[in-house]
Design a protein around this motif. Structure first.
Motif, PDB file in Angstrom:
ATOM      1  N   GLU A   1     -10.130  -8.377   1.131  1.00  0.00           N
ATOM      2  CA  GLU A   1     -11.179  -8.069   0.011  1.00  0.00           C
ATOM      3  C   GLU A   1     -12.039  -9.342  -0.196  1.00  0.00           C
ATOM      4  OE1 GLU A   1     -10.037  -8.065  -4.720  1.00  0.00           O
ATOM      5  OE2 GLU A   1      -9.413  -6.175  -3.474  1.00  0.00           O
ATOM      6  N   ARG A   2     -11.942 -10.451   0.135  1.00  0.00           N
ATOM      7  CA  ARG A   2     -12.865 -11.564   0.305  1.00  0.00           C
ATOM      8  C   ARG A   2     -13.820 -11.283   1.089  1.00  0.00           C
ATOM      9  NH1 ARG A   2     -13.406 -16.326  -2.776  1.00  0.00           N
ATOM     10  NH2 ARG A   2     -11.120 -16.635  -2.981  1.00  0.00           N
TER      11      ARG A   2
ATOM     12  N   TRP B   1      -3.835  -3.016  -0.551  1.00  0.00           N
ATOM     13  CA  TRP B   1      -3.272  -3.703  -1.514  1.00  0.00           C
ATOM     14  C   TRP B   1      -1.686  -3.227  -1.582  1.00  0.00           C
ATOM     15  CZ3 TRP B   1      -3.978  -8.262  -3.176  1.00  0.00           C
ATOM     16  CH2 TRP B   1      -5.272  -8.831  -3.169  1.00  0.00           C
TER      17      TRP B   1
ATOM     18  N   ALA C   1     -14.820  -8.173   2.178  1.00  0.00           N
ATOM     19  CA  ALA C   1     -15.248  -6.803   1.761  1.00  0.00           C
ATOM     20  C   ALA C   1     -16.895  -6.999   1.510  1.00  0.00           C
ATOM     21  CB  ALA C   1     -14.624  -5.877   1.126  1.00  0.00           C
TER      22      ALA C   1
ATOM     23  N   VAL D   1     -14.079   0.148   2.866  1.00  0.00           N
ATOM     24  CA  VAL D   1     -13.707   0.193   1.523  1.00  0.00           C
ATOM     25  C   VAL D   1     -12.300   0.788   1.145  1.00  0.00           C
ATOM     26  CG1 VAL D   1     -14.234   1.170  -0.972  1.00  0.00           C
ATOM     27  CG2 VAL D   1     -15.905   0.113   0.285  1.00  0.00           C
TER      28      VAL D   1
ATOM     29  N   LEU E   1      -7.967  -6.054  -8.936  1.00  0.00           N
ATOM     30  CA  LEU E   1      -7.191  -5.271  -7.935  1.00  0.00           C
ATOM     31  C   LEU E   1      -5.768  -5.748  -7.754  1.00  0.00           C
ATOM     32  CD1 LEU E   1      -9.695  -4.342  -5.083  1.00  0.00           C
ATOM     33  CD2 LEU E   1      -8.793  -3.146  -6.669  1.00  0.00           C
TER      34      LEU E   1
ATOM     35  N   VAL F   1      -9.642  -1.336   2.800  1.00  0.00           N
ATOM     36  CA  VAL F   1      -9.423  -2.445   1.971  1.00  0.00           C
ATOM     37  C   VAL F   1      -8.272  -2.156   0.582  1.00  0.00           C
ATOM     38  CG1 VAL F   1     -10.112  -4.407   0.483  1.00  0.00           C
ATOM     39  CG2 VAL F   1     -11.448  -4.021   2.721  1.00  0.00           C
ATOM     40  N   GLY F   2      -8.866  -1.040   0.300  1.00  0.00           N
ATOM     41  CA  GLY F   2      -7.947  -0.617  -1.148  1.00  0.00           C
ATOM     42  C   GLY F   2      -6.518  -0.083  -0.614  1.00  0.00           C
TER      43      GLY F   2
ATOM     44  N   ALA G   1      -4.409  -8.478   2.565  1.00  0.00           N
ATOM     45  CA  ALA G   1      -5.377  -7.903   1.608  1.00  0.00           C
ATOM     46  C   ALA G   1      -6.277  -8.673   0.889  1.00  0.00           C
ATOM     47  CB  ALA G   1      -4.204  -7.047   0.508  1.00  0.00           C
ATOM     48  N   ALA G   2      -5.776  -9.814   0.561  1.00  0.00           N
ATOM     49  CA  ALA G   2      -6.584 -10.766  -0.240  1.00  0.00           C
ATOM     50  C   ALA G   2      -7.610 -11.303   0.826  1.00  0.00           C
ATOM     51  CB  ALA G   2      -5.837 -11.929  -0.774  1.00  0.00           C
TER      52      ALA G   2
END
Length: 179
Positions: free
Chosen positions: A32-33, A63, A35, A56, A162, A59-60, A28-29
């Motif tokens: 997000e990096r 988490w 995205a 989007v 997030l 990626v959400g 997830a991290a």
């Protein structure tokens, strides 16, 4: 012999012994990096609005590391139809296409790892993210994106918006802690 990656051995080991939730949090991290690259480079193309929204949303969903996405495999299939992940005889030559390829590949590995808890997919995810950020650093006048595998280190609890308030894995600690 295992494939050599850009990740520190300690990070690779933590992913292999940390369990499914640690793998999911790590990918997830990574996703997000990456995205902002995909969103920033593709959001101006009206024909790609659905792809940007999908990126989007995916990626959400990553988490929620305590459980796999129920449709992770379907998401991988949809993502693999993105133009960035289609093979092309001439290869990828444009700057925007290169970075959106990397972002798409990171999300692909993240979704695979999320669905399976497979640490090898997480290692590949981190390797691609670090490769992309390294290339970005080399191609900018003043490197602003310098990353090492320690930037994705599972032993620290980052506090981006997030992550705050969500359960975060801390090896050697109380397993899961709140940021």
């Amino acid at each position: 012999m295992a494939l050599k990656t850009l990740l520190e051995e300690a990070v690779v080991e933590a992913l292999h012994v940390g369990g499914d939730e640690a793998v999911r949090l790590y990918v997830a991290a990574c996703a997000e990096r990456m995205a902002p690259l995909f969103i920033g480079l593709r959001s101006g193309d009206s024909g790609r609005k659905a792809d940007v929204d999908f990126f989007v949303e995916s990626v959400g969903g990553l988490w929620f590391a305590d459980r796999p996405l129920p449709d992770a495999a379907d998401r991988v299939g949809r993502l693999e139809r993105f133009p960035e992940l289609q093979s092309a005889e001439e290869g990828i030559t444009g700057v925007a296409d290169t970075y959106t390829f990397f972002a798409g590949l990171v999300l692909r590995y993240a979704l695979l790892a999320n669905g399976s808890g497979n640490a090898d997919h997480a290692v590949s995810c981190g390797h691609v993210a670090l490769t992309a950020m390294g290339m970005l650093d080399q191609n900018t006048r003043a490197p602003r994106f310098v990353l090492t595998s320690n930037d994705f280190n599972l032993s620290r609890c980052p506090a981006p918006p997030l992550v705050c308030g969500r359960r975060v894995w801390r090896p050697g600690g109380s397993d899961f802690a709140r940021c």
